[in-house]
Motif scaffolding. Structure first.
Motif, PDB file in Angstrom:
ATOM      1  N   THR A 105     -41.914 -56.095  55.545  1.00 32.52           N
ATOM      2  CA  THR A 105     -40.793 -55.317  55.005  1.00 32.52           C
ATOM      3  C   THR A 105     -39.557 -55.444  55.894  1.00 32.52           C
ATOM      4  OG1 THR A 105     -42.389 -53.715  54.120  1.00 32.52           O
ATOM      5  CG2 THR A 105     -40.082 -53.038  54.173  1.00 32.52           C
ATOM      6  N   ALA A 106     -39.765 -55.477  57.208  1.00 33.23           N
ATOM      7  CA  ALA A 106     -38.653 -55.656  58.138  1.00 33.23           C
ATOM      8  C   ALA A 106     -37.984 -57.008  57.926  1.00 33.23           C
ATOM      9  CB  ALA A 106     -39.145 -55.526  59.578  1.00 33.23           C
ATOM     10  N   LEU A 107     -38.771 -58.037  57.679  1.00 34.14           N
ATOM     11  CA  LEU A 107     -38.206 -59.362  57.433  1.00 34.14           C
ATOM     12  C   LEU A 107     -37.483 -59.409  56.091  1.00 34.14           C
ATOM     13  CD1 LEU A 107     -41.085 -61.628  58.828  1.00 34.14           C
ATOM     14  CD2 LEU A 107     -38.892 -61.062  59.905  1.00 34.14           C
ATOM     15  N   VAL A 108     -37.965 -58.642  55.108  1.00 34.91           N
ATOM     16  CA  VAL A 108     -37.241 -58.530  53.833  1.00 34.91           C
ATOM     17  C   VAL A 108     -35.886 -57.879  54.064  1.00 34.91           C
ATOM     18  CG1 VAL A 108     -37.221 -57.409  51.568  1.00 34.91           C
ATOM     19  CG2 VAL A 108     -39.325 -58.492  52.416  1.00 34.91           C
ATOM     20  N   PHE A 109     -35.862 -56.825  54.887  1.00 34.51           N
ATOM     21  CA  PHE A 109     -34.580 -56.209  55.230  1.00 34.51           C
ATOM     22  C   PHE A 109     -33.667 -57.222  55.915  1.00 34.51           C
ATOM     23  CE2 PHE A 109     -32.036 -54.497  58.724  1.00 34.51           C
ATOM     24  CZ  PHE A 109     -31.110 -53.757  58.006  1.00 34.51           C
ATOM     25  N   ASP A 110     -34.223 -58.002  56.827  1.00 33.96           N
ATOM     26  CA  ASP A 110     -33.445 -59.024  57.523  1.00 33.96           C
ATOM     27  C   ASP A 110     -32.866 -60.030  56.533  1.00 33.96           C
ATOM     28  OD1 ASP A 110     -32.463 -59.971  59.939  1.00 33.96           O
ATOM     29  OD2 ASP A 110     -34.119 -61.352  60.256  1.00 33.96           O
ATOM     30  N   PHE A 111     -33.649 -60.381  55.540  1.00 32.98           N
ATOM     31  CA  PHE A 111     -33.207 -61.300  54.489  1.00 32.98           C
ATOM     32  C   PHE A 111     -32.036 -60.698  53.713  1.00 32.98           C
ATOM     33  CE2 PHE A 111     -33.551 -62.896  50.108  1.00 32.98           C
ATOM     34  CZ  PHE A 111     -33.516 -64.263  50.330  1.00 32.98           C
ATOM     35  N   THR A 112     -32.159 -59.420  53.308  1.00 30.33           N
ATOM     36  CA  THR A 112     -31.061 -58.772  52.589  1.00 30.33           C
ATOM     37  C   THR A 112     -29.834 -58.627  53.489  1.00 30.33           C
ATOM     38  OG1 THR A 112     -31.718 -56.492  53.160  1.00 30.33           O
ATOM     39  CG2 THR A 112     -32.700 -57.475  51.180  1.00 30.33           C
ATOM     40  N   ASN A 113     -30.064 -58.395  54.766  1.00 31.85           N
ATOM     41  CA  ASN A 113     -28.953 -58.331  55.720  1.00 31.85           C
ATOM     42  C   ASN A 113     -28.197 -59.653  55.739  1.00 31.85           C
ATOM     43  OD1 ASN A 113     -27.246 -57.873  57.894  1.00 31.85           O
ATOM     44  ND2 ASN A 113     -28.849 -57.204  59.289  1.00 31.85           N
ATOM     45  N   GLY A 161     -31.442 -65.680  54.129  1.00 31.08           N
ATOM     46  CA  GLY A 161     -30.632 -64.756  53.350  1.00 31.08           C
ATOM     47  C   GLY A 161     -29.168 -65.164  53.328  1.00 31.08           C
ATOM     48  N   THR A 162     -28.682 -65.632  54.473  1.00 32.45           N
ATOM     49  CA  THR A 162     -27.293 -66.079  54.563  1.00 32.45           C
ATOM     50  C   THR A 162     -27.049 -67.275  53.655  1.00 32.45           C
ATOM     51  OG1 THR A 162     -27.155 -65.311  56.850  1.00 32.45           O
ATOM     52  CG2 THR A 162     -25.508 -66.909  56.144  1.00 32.45           C
TER      53      THR A 162
END
Length: 418
Positions: free
Chosen positions: A14-22, A231-232
């Protein structure tokens, strides 16, 4: 040392998903002005930004330490609290992306951590002094400092180049923009990728895998860097459009001044361990550059909506995270219920975004989603107003007047003049 449990694995993912959205939420910080001025093609810009975000993730861990051991007290915090915090941050990121608002992913994360921690263990779980000195003060100071620096830099740039034709120097400024955009991307990786590193490290501490105060392991650094780079590369086109076209009309000298000022502020804060918002820094710099050019304007209607989003980020993410923590505290079924709600909410937002897609093919279009009452010159040219009517565009400072039809030819259509 304990093994990573299923719950801890869910939190890490989930933290990596947040990082992706970031990553896709904050692509605009580095590349919006570069794309809007034509210095780089959209896909080339996001690819370059993705690579430099990845490189920046390896340059420092100071911000990660602020997250993992500064915002909330590690002792007594359950792993479920971190999960709930991430849920609040992800949903706020996705909602503001859907609306095209450049809000802070960092503050969404902080709000989520604070809300979940308070719901779990009360206000004693939060380090108030750290929040004030390393979150709130930088949140106010960063956009102001970056904006003032960009305004002064823009004025100096135009003053130095007053005797030259801007068309002849545009190529040089575009090259400078590419370099400064790369610097912002590097700074973004240095600052924002570390926030996810800090969250994963905090989760590993609460799960007993790491001791309190430990640095992020190498696998955490690598995975966080890769997630934000991916994500970027996707490109947060909706927010890029707002930053590049919605706040002000930027020319190459302004874009160069804005990005250089923002990068300087972000890199300085990363060195000091201040976990500021790259979004707020870059947005402040764009507005400062808009005010720095003689005749330049800032579209305050768009800026106001952005300011409102900034003010709502911490409490909104905190409330969602608090509700998620209330559910996770009920047991295993609560954790899975929160996971299901996260998936359902994310899917609903994605489906809503498909109704009016924004991608690299239309990100620089002039037809922005302006509030009611704003009339652009493009629309006026296609559909002239009635004879004798006067329409004022308060944001663009433009008046469109339609002359009355000629008596000799009453059937002649009225022509709009600008």
């Amino acid at each position: 040392m304990e093994h990573i449990t299923l719950l801890l694995a869910i939190v890490v993912v989930t933290a990596l998903v947040f990082d992706f959205t970031n990553g896709f939420h904050d692509t605009a910080n580095a590349m919006a002005t570069t794309i809007s001025t034509g210095a780089l093609k959209p896909k080339t810009a996001v690819a370059m930004s993705a690579v430099l975000n990845l490189v920046g993730a390896f340059l420092s861990v100071e911000v990660a330490k602020t997250i993992s051991g500064g915002i909330i007290n590690e002792q007594g915090i359950r792993t479920e609290v971190i999960f709930a915090a991430l849920v609040g941050a992800i949903l706020w990121n996705l909602l503001t992306w859907l609306l095209g608002l450049p809000s802070s992913s960092s503050h969404a994360l902080f709000g989520g951590l604070i809300g979940a921690a308070v719901m779990s263990a009360g206000w004693s779980a939060v380090n108030g002094s750290t929040i004030v000195t390393k979150v709130l003060i930088p949140a106010i100071a960063a956009p102001l400092v970056a904006g003032l620096a960009a305004m002064v830099a823009t004025k100096l740039t135009y003053k130095i180049g007053a005797r030259t034709d801007e068309k002849h120097t545009a190529k040089g400024y575009r090259a400078g923009q590419i370099a400064s955009a790369g610097l912002v991307s590097l700074a973004h990786g240095t600052n924002d990728a570390q926030k996810t590193m800090g969250v994963i490290t905090l989760a590993l501490v609460t799960g007993g895998v790491l001791v309190p105060g430990a640095n992020p392991p190498m696998w955490v650094i690598v995975s966080a860097g890769v997630a934000i780079a991916l994500g970027t590369y996707l490109g947060g086109w909706r927010i890029i459009r707002t930053m590049g076209k919605g706040l002000t009309d930027l020319r190459p000298p302004q874009g160069f001044a804005a990005q250089t000022s923002a990068a300087t502020v972000i890199l300085a804060s990363s060195h000091l361990g201040f976990s500021l918002s790259t979004t707020q820094s870059c947005s402040g710099a764009v507005m400062g550059a808009g005010l720095g050019r003689k005749g330049g304007v800032v579209r305050w209607s768009t800026a106001t909506r952005m300011f409102v989003a900034w003010g709502l980020t911490l409490p909104a993410a905190g409330l969602v995270a608090a509700a998620a923590e209330f559910l996770t505290a009920q047991g295993t079924w609560g954790v899975f219920a929160v996971a299901g709600l996260l998936i359902a909410g994310s899917t609903a937002i994605w489906v809503a975004s498909r109704r009016k897609p924004v991608d690299h093919t239309n990100v620089t279009d002039d037809e922005l989603d302006e509030p009611a009452g704003v009339v652009t010159t493009a629309i006026a040219a296609v559909t002239p107003p009635p004879a004798g009517a006067v329409v004022a565009d308060t944001d663009l400072k433009t008046t469109i007047a339609a002359p009355a039809a000629s008596p000799a030819d009453p059937a002649a259509p009225a022509a709009a003049t600008v």
